[in-house]
Design a protein around this motif. Structure first.
Motif, short mmCIF file in Angstrom:
data_model
loop_
_atom_site.label_atom_id
_atom_site.label_comp_id
_atom_site.label_asym_id
_atom_site.label_seq_id
_atom_site.Cartn_x
_atom_site.Cartn_y
_atom_site.Cartn_z
N ILE A 76 0.97 -1.31 -0.13
CA ILE A 76 -0.09 -0.05 0.04
C ILE A 76 0.91 1.37 0.03
CG2 ILE A 76 -1.89 1.30 1.18
CD1 ILE A 76 -2.65 -1.41 2.60
N GLN A 77 0.85 2.06 -1.15
CA GLN A 77 1.34 3.31 -1.15
C GLN A 77 0.52 4.34 -0.44
OE1 GLN A 77 3.42 6.09 -0.91
NE2 GLN A 77 4.46 4.88 -2.44
N MET A 78 1.19 4.79 0.80
CA MET A 78 0.31 5.69 1.37
C MET A 78 -0.17 7.14 0.88
SD MET A 78 -0.08 3.85 3.99
CE MET A 78 -1.22 4.74 5.10
N ARG A 79 0.80 7.59 0.17
CA ARG A 79 0.83 8.84 -0.69
C ARG A 79 0.02 8.81 -1.77
NH1 ARG A 79 4.02 11.50 -4.66
NH2 ARG A 79 5.24 9.62 -4.84
N THR A 80 -0.16 7.92 -2.47
CA THR A 80 -0.88 7.66 -3.79
C THR A 80 -2.21 6.71 -3.44
OG1 THR A 80 0.11 5.84 -4.83
CG2 THR A 80 0.98 8.35 -5.09
N GLY A 81 -2.13 5.89 -2.56
CA GLY A 81 -3.23 4.91 -2.41
C GLY A 81 -3.17 3.82 -3.34
N CYS A 82 -1.85 3.57 -4.01
CA CYS A 82 -1.62 2.46 -4.79
C CYS A 82 -1.73 0.98 -4.11
CB CYS A 82 -0.45 2.45 -5.72
SG CYS A 82 -0.50 3.85 -6.71
N VAL A 83 -2.57 0.22 -4.19
CA VAL A 83 -2.70 -1.13 -3.61
C VAL A 83 -2.35 -2.13 -4.67
CG1 VAL A 83 -4.12 -2.70 -2.58
CG2 VAL A 83 -4.34 -0.31 -2.15
N VAL A 84 -1.07 -2.91 -4.24
CA VAL A 84 -0.49 -3.98 -5.11
C VAL A 84 -0.55 -5.12 -4.41
CG1 VAL A 84 1.33 -4.59 -6.69
CG2 VAL A 84 0.75 -2.22 -6.22
N PRO A 85 -1.44 -6.03 -5.16
CA PRO A 85 -1.42 -7.43 -4.29
C PRO A 85 -0.38 -8.44 -4.82
CG PRO A 85 -3.10 -7.56 -5.75
CD PRO A 85 -2.53 -6.06 -5.92
N MET A 86 0.18 -9.24 -4.04
CA MET A 86 1.18 -10.17 -4.55
C MET A 86 0.96 -11.51 -3.94
SD MET A 86 4.47 -7.75 -3.84
CE MET A 86 3.66 -6.77 -2.65
N LEU A 87 1.39 -12.60 -4.62
CA LEU A 87 1.23 -13.89 -4.25
C LEU A 87 2.52 -14.97 -4.37
CD1 LEU A 87 -2.33 -14.67 -5.74
CD2 LEU A 87 -1.81 -14.17 -3.49
N LEU A 88 2.68 -15.53 -3.43
CA LEU A 88 4.10 -16.72 -3.73
C LEU A 88 3.27 -18.04 -3.24
CD1 LEU A 88 6.89 -17.26 -4.30
CD2 LEU A 88 7.44 -16.75 -1.93
N PRO A 89 3.15 -18.75 -4.29
CA PRO A 89 2.77 -20.38 -3.93
C PRO A 89 4.02 -20.84 -3.34
CG PRO A 89 2.37 -19.79 -6.18
CD PRO A 89 3.06 -18.49 -5.66
N VAL A 90 3.50 -21.73 -2.46
CA VAL A 90 4.76 -22.41 -1.59
C VAL A 90 4.37 -24.02 -1.45
CG1 VAL A 90 6.13 -22.68 0.50
CG2 VAL A 90 5.42 -20.57 -0.44
N ILE A 91 5.24 -24.93 -1.73
CA ILE A 91 5.40 -26.32 -1.42
C ILE A 91 5.92 -26.59 -0.20
CG2 ILE A 91 5.66 -28.57 -2.39
CD1 ILE A 91 5.36 -27.50 -5.04
N VAL A 92 5.29 -27.24 0.61
CA VAL A 92 5.78 -27.67 1.92
C VAL A 92 6.03 -29.26 1.90
CG1 VAL A 92 6.04 -27.77 4.32
CG2 VAL A 92 4.78 -25.80 3.11
N PHE A 93 7.20 -29.53 1.86
CA PHE A 93 7.65 -31.04 1.66
C PHE A 93 7.62 -31.72 2.92
CE2 PHE A 93 9.70 -29.32 -2.32
CZ PHE A 93 8.82 -30.01 -3.30
N SER A 94 7.05 -32.96 3.09
CA SER A 94 7.11 -33.61 4.32
C SER A 94 8.44 -34.27 4.61
CB SER A 94 6.14 -34.97 4.40
OG SER A 94 4.73 -34.54 4.18
N LYS A 95 9.06 -34.27 5.95
CA LYS A 95 10.06 -34.83 6.30
C LYS A 95 9.84 -36.23 6.47
CE LYS A 95 10.53 -33.18 10.50
NZ LYS A 95 11.12 -32.73 11.75
N PRO A 96 11.17 -37.22 6.07
CA PRO A 96 10.91 -38.55 6.15
C PRO A 96 10.77 -38.84 7.72
CG PRO A 96 12.86 -37.92 5.01
CD PRO A 96 12.33 -36.57 5.42
N GLU A 97 10.07 -39.91 8.12
CA GLU A 97 9.69 -40.47 9.50
C GLU A 97 10.84 -41.73 9.62
OE1 GLU A 97 5.79 -41.50 9.83
OE2 GLU A 97 4.97 -39.52 9.68
N PRO A 98 12.13 -41.26 10.24
CA PRO A 98 12.88 -42.43 10.05
C PRO A 98 12.73 -43.45 10.97
CG PRO A 98 13.58 -40.47 11.43
CD PRO A 98 12.56 -39.98 10.91
N ASP A 99 13.37 -44.79 10.65
CA ASP A 99 13.20 -45.71 11.32
C ASP A 99 14.21 -46.90 11.00
OD1 ASP A 99 12.41 -47.51 13.67
OD2 ASP A 99 10.69 -48.11 12.59
N PHE A 100 14.77 -48.23 11.58
CA PHE A 100 15.49 -49.12 11.22
C PHE A 100 15.17 -50.10 12.16
CE2 PHE A 100 18.25 -46.82 14.12
CZ PHE A 100 18.94 -47.61 14.75
#
Length: 310
Positions: A181-205
């Motif tokens: 948000i530009q307070m002086r002009t009132g410009c509003v710019v939306p932004m998006l960043l898609p994110v992939i959250v990978f699972s951690k392995p569940e270790p066992d032996f």
């Protein structure tokens, strides 16, 4: 007397006419050049801005609004008030044309319409469960800028204006949303960043005693909840030695050993399991030859056992 009455009536009509002319003089004496337009002079393209014509005007005054160049959408809210959306970055003019009787006046307001700065969210778009990452806006520091944030499925913390950290605890797909948000002009710019959250392995032996001090170690780790893909690399530390592979065999003496298994999937997400194992070795030795018909006594010998007389 009749003449006197006529004279009074005539004087009264003259006074009324005079007062009417006086009123017209009051109306015609309004200086249209003193009217002005108020509103933002530096604006953002595609943002709505309100403009008002200031000044006293006669009742039957006509007001016509237009822009130059004709690159703005104008919505008339009332005769003296409009909403304007500029469609392109340009230096322009908003004009209110005032027509009152035979008087015409154009009132101008110069406008500078700016394209919003094209920013983006900077940071990792592929992350591992259990990690914390920082994100920021690709914009120079500006006291006139304000940012709002939102992360759909994970918790975040605001570090400063335009900076956040996100605790990625929930595997799957998520989206970081930011609004500049530009307070002086009132410009509003939306932004998006898609994110992939990978699972951690569940270790066992698991381990298998192969005899003579040989122990087999087998990686039986799981992919993890909401896993996307499931390929592992394994790093073992047994008796302070490193080994790679999903299955290894190590020869060990009798004792207790710390074992560490680090499992990493194809996305670089890793987990570590540490466990102790106990190795027991039992070797029993007995005579393999006896005299026929004799009743000999013998003492078995061995490793890691208590020997008795038989």
């Amino acid at each position: 007397n009749n003449q006197t009455g006529s004279t009074v009536a005539s004087e009264s009509r003259k006074n009324n006419i005079a007062r009417s002319y006086d009123n017209m003089d009051v109306i015609s004496s309004i200086d249209l050049s003193k009217c002005s337009i108020s509103g933002d002079t530096v604006v953002c393209v595609q943002s709505e801005h309100i403009y008002t014509l200031n000044g006293s005007l006669p009742v039957n005054t006509q007001i016509t609004w237009h822009s130059n160049p004709k690159l703005a959408e104008i919505q008339v809210l009332s005769p003296k008030r409009i909403a304007v959306v500029w469609k392109k970055a340009v230096g322009g003019v908003i004009t209110a044309q005032i027509v009152s009787g035979n008087a015409t006046q154009d009132v101008f307001l110069k406008i500078t319409a700016l394209d919003p700065e094209k920013n983006q969210i900077l940071g990792d778009a592929k992350v591992c469960e259990g990690t914390t990452k920082q994100y920021k806006i690709s914009s120079d520091a500006d006291v006139n800028l304000m940012f709002t944030w939102d992360v759909k499925n994970n918790n975040y913390h605001t570090l400063s204006n335009g900076f956040i950290s996100v605790d990625w605890k929930n595997p799957g797909y998520d989206t970081i949303k930011a609004t500049r948000i530009q307070m002086r002009t009132g410009c509003v710019v939306p932004m998006l960043l898609p994110v992939i959250v990978f699972s951690k392995p569940e270790p066992d032996f698991k381990t298998t005693d192969l005899g003579n001090g040989q122990v087999e170690f087998l990686n039986v780790s799981q992919c993890g909840k909401k896993s996307i893909g499931c390929t592992f690399t394994s790093l073992w530390v047994v008796n302070e030695k490193e080994y790679k592979g999903n299955k290894i065999v190590e020869t060990l003496d009798r004792g207790i050993y710390p074992v560490s298994l680090e499992v990493k999937n194809e996305f670089g997400c890793k987990s570590i399991l540490k466990r102790e194992i106990t190795v027991e070795i039992y070797n029993l030795f007995v005579p393999n030859a006896f005299a026929p018909g004799s009743k000999d006594f013998f003492i078995p010998t061995g490793e890691s056992i208590d020997c008795l007389l038989y």
